[in-house]
Structure formats: structure tokens, C-alpha cells
Design an enzyme around this catalytic site. Structure first.
Site, PDB file in Angstrom:
ATOM      1  N   ASN A   1       6.371   1.135 -10.617  1.00 13.58           N
ATOM      2  CA  ASN A   1       5.386   1.585 -11.583  1.00 13.58           C
ATOM      3  C   ASN A   1       4.138   2.176 -10.931  1.00 13.58           C
ATOM      4  O   ASN A   1       3.432   2.964 -11.556  1.00 13.58           O
ATOM      5  CB  ASN A   1       4.989   0.388 -12.473  1.00 13.58           C
TER       6      ASN A   1
ATOM      7  N   TYR B   1       0.099  16.410 -10.442  1.00  9.49           N
ATOM      8  CA  TYR B   1       0.681  15.190 -11.014  1.00  9.49           C
ATOM      9  C   TYR B   1       2.045  15.477 -11.637  1.00  9.49           C
ATOM     10  O   TYR B   1       3.042  14.795 -11.353  1.00  9.49           O
ATOM     11  CB  TYR B   1      -0.258  14.604 -12.066  1.00  9.49           C
TER      12      TYR B   1
ATOM     13  N   ASP C   1       0.860  -1.179   0.000  1.00  6.60           N
ATOM     14  CA  ASP C   1       0.000   0.000   0.000  1.00  6.60           C
ATOM     15  C   ASP C   1       0.897   1.230   0.000  1.00  6.60           C
ATOM     16  O   ASP C   1       1.544   1.541   1.004  1.00  6.60           O
ATOM     17  CB  ASP C   1      -0.901  -0.012   1.234  1.00  6.60           C
TER      18      ASP C   1
ATOM     19  N   LYS D   1       5.926  14.170 -10.210  1.00  8.36           N
ATOM     20  CA  LYS D   1       6.849  13.422 -11.064  1.00  8.36           C
ATOM     21  C   LYS D   1       8.171  14.178 -11.230  1.00  8.36           C
ATOM     22  O   LYS D   1       9.245  13.562 -11.313  1.00  8.36           O
ATOM     23  CB  LYS D   1       6.204  13.162 -12.429  1.00  8.36           C
TER      24      LYS D   1
END
Length: 344
Positions: A125, A213, A98, A217
Site C-alpha cells: 500500500n 504519479y 524505507d 502507477k
């Protein structure tokens, strides 16, 4: 070797980058004689989308043992059963992970250290693209930041000494590939002038679907820039890989607006790479690429510069701040000592 740090910053518009990735770039598949026989790999988020496809491609290269690290063991087992039917010679296991829980990340790494005789490959991933602001109660952090950055970097650091010590005895370095995104090149990073930086992601006023987002990244790019100072490519090759825009990834599974959902479906069908092609980027990073890719951002099967902001004086200052804040945040797991041990 010329890595991402050594390349000139790219100022190509994101539109041109997107067009090249989706319509011009050509896949680089493993050589016919490439084999992962006798090797063990971990794939996080390996039960759906690109993680699932990447796992299939690794198994197709005769991978001996695969660990699917998933949040839902039931859904993971469903995926594993399909894989076992296709690759009966491989050992395929489902382990719970998790990414919203530091305790779960630590428990997973502890299990890998104690139960895996060998570990050669880790593909990190698992990721999210949240359409609403949500705080993870256990950590107090916004969920996109937690999953895409903080927990992913913690898992990366915890796996490094395991990969170093348990890689196969063929002399080849282990591989750690973290899934990234071309959108980092277009990130506006609105939190960059806030002090502290990471805490700013927990401010709902700064949250947007795309920028949060993109920026989380981008944080991974900053962390990798510093991380490789502690890791030898002879031990573990660490890189970031962008699969480009792919259809069928489930990344936007939380979209509820019917119009937006229809647009995403049509846009994906007309411009998205097939999952097989997108996942081949990961396999390229883990199988085809060598030490030249250590510490690099890979995009469309090539080494690419990091976001231009990282090369600027301001970017260097913010990057150091992000690094220090991240080590402070993860201090409970002894990350500083682990990184120092990798230099031994």
C-alpha cells in the site's frame, strides 16, 4: 476465467469512470463467515490512511498476526497500540521499511523469510504523490518512480517465494495485492517514447505532479502483465486494486499552497469515499476475490481492463521494454532467478 487482459480495452472517459466510482459503485463486504483465523499479513504503509483502515478490517476478520511495515517505527508503534487495544487477541508488530532504500526492502524481505513461520497476505500500500521533483540519493531515481514502482516491484518479487512456501496449509493460495489507481486509465505517459524509459523519469523537465504519479502507477500495470506468466494462481494470487478517490488518505500531505490545500479538503469532503469504503476494496481483493482475479486490475470491486494503451502494438513494445529495464535495474537482487523459481 476472464481476466483484465481478456477484456476489451475501455475507452470510457475518465470523468465517467470517476463519477461511477465515487457515486454509483456499491461496496462488496466479506461474507459473514469469512475468517482469517490463524493467518499472517503484511501491510506496507499501514500506520495511516487506507493502509491503517485495511489493517483494521483484516484484524476484524480474526487475522492472527499483522506486520505493519512503516518508514517511521515511532509512528508505526502509535498506530499499533491503537490496534492492540481494539484487537487484543492478535499479534501486531511494527517492522521498519524505507521504500526509498533498496537495502531496506531487501532487509525487510529477509526478515520476513527468517522470522515468519507463516505468511498468507501482503498488501503493498505504501506510495507517494510528490509535489516537487526529488532524486533519491541512494538510487539516483526520482522519488515517485522509486517508491511507487521500483521498490514496490522489488518487494513484490522478493515476497513471492515467501508467500508461496509459507502460506497456510489449508490449500488456499497466498495473496499479494498492490495498490493502484484509476488515474492509470488517464495517464498520458510522456516517457513512453524515451529510450530507456525508466531513466526518463529522472528528467526534471518531464516531471509533473499528476502525470508522474499516474505514469508510475501505469508502470505497475505493465509489470503485472508480465509477472503473472511466472506465478501460478494456485500458489499466489497477485492483483492490482484501486480504492478510488478517498478522503483522509494523507496522499497529498505535502501540499503547501493554502488555496490548493483548501480545495483538496473541500473536494475530498464532497466527493471522496470514506476510508472504510476505500480500504474495503483491498480486503475484497484479498479475501472475496479468488483465482479469477489473478493478474487483474480491480476497480470498484470488479475486474476492469487495463489502460487501453497496453493493448496497442506500441503499448506491447513499450511494456516489454519496461519489463526488461526493470529486471536489469533489480538484477542486483537476483529477481530473474526468483521469478524462474516461482515456475518450479
Amino acid at each position: 476465467m476472464v481476466g483484465s487482459k481478456d477484456l476489451e480495452p475501455s475507452h470510457t472517459s475518465f470523468g465517467k469512470v470517476f463519477f461511477y466510482n465515487q457515486f454509483r459503485a456499491k461496496p462488496q463486504w466479506p461474507n459473514p463467515d469469512a475468517t482469517l483465523a490463524g493467518k499472517t499479513a503484511i501491510v506496507t504503509g499501514g500506520n495511516v490512511g487506507l493502509g491503517y483502515e485495511a489493517a483494521l478490517q483484516l484484524l476484524g476478520l480474526k487475522l492472527a498476526r499483522l506486520i505493519l511495515a512503516v518508514r517511521s517505527p515511532d509512528r508505526g508503534e502509535t498506530a499499533a497500540q491503537k490496534m492492540r487495544a481494539m484487537f487484543p487477541e492478535a499479534s501486531i508488530e511494527v517492522w521498519q521499511l524505507d521504500m526509498c532504500s533498496y537495502e531496506s526492502v531487501q532487509a525487510f524481505a529477509h526478515r520476513a523469510e527468517n522470522q515468519l513461520p507463516h505468511l498468507d497476505i501482503a498488501l503493498l500500500n505504501a506510495g507517494v504523490c510528490k509535489f516537487t521533483f526529488n532524486i533519491v540519493e541512494k538510487t539516483g531515481h526520482e522519488e515517485t518512480l522509486q517508491v511507487n514502482y521500483l521498490s514496490t516491484m522489488l518487494l513484490a518479487v522478493l515476497l513471492l517465494p515467501i508467500l508461496k512456501s509459507k502460506r497456510s496449509r489449508d490449500g488456499a493460495p497466498a495473496r499479494l495485492t498492490i495498490v493502484s489507481a484509476a488515474l492509470t486509465l488517464a495517464a498520458k505517459f510522456p516517457e513512453r517514447n524515451r529510450v530507456p524509459v525508466l531513466a526518463a523519469f529522472n528528467n526534471p523537465e518531464l516531471f509533473t505532479i499528476d502525470e508522474t504519479y499516474n505514469s508510475t502507477k501505469l508502470l505497475a500495470h505493465m509489470f503485472l502483465w508480465k509477472l503473472v506468466d511466472f506465478v501460478s494462481a494456485n500458489d499466489v494470487i497477485v492483483n492490482l486494486e484501486d480504492p478510488a478517490w478517498c478522503k483522509g488518505t494523507k496522499l497529498a500531505r505535502e501540499v503547501t499552497n493554502p488555496g490548493l490545500k483548501l480545495f483538496a479538503k473541500i473536494f475530498g469532503a464532497t466527493t471522496g469515499r470514506p476510508p472504510k469504503v476505500g480500504a474495503s476494496c483491498f480486503v475484497d481483493a484479498m479475501v472475496n476475490k479468488g483465482k479469477e482475479s489473478h493478474g487483474c486490475f480491480l476497480m470498484s470491486w470488479k475486474i476492469h481492463p487495463f489502460a487501453a494503451y497496453l493493448y496497442t502494438p506500441e503499448g506491447q513494445v513499450v511494456m516489454q521494454r519496461v519489463w526488461d529495464e526493470t529486471l536489469d535495474e533489480l538484477d542486483f537482487a537476483g529477481v530473474r532467478a526468483i521469478l524462474q523459481s516461482m515456475r518450479a
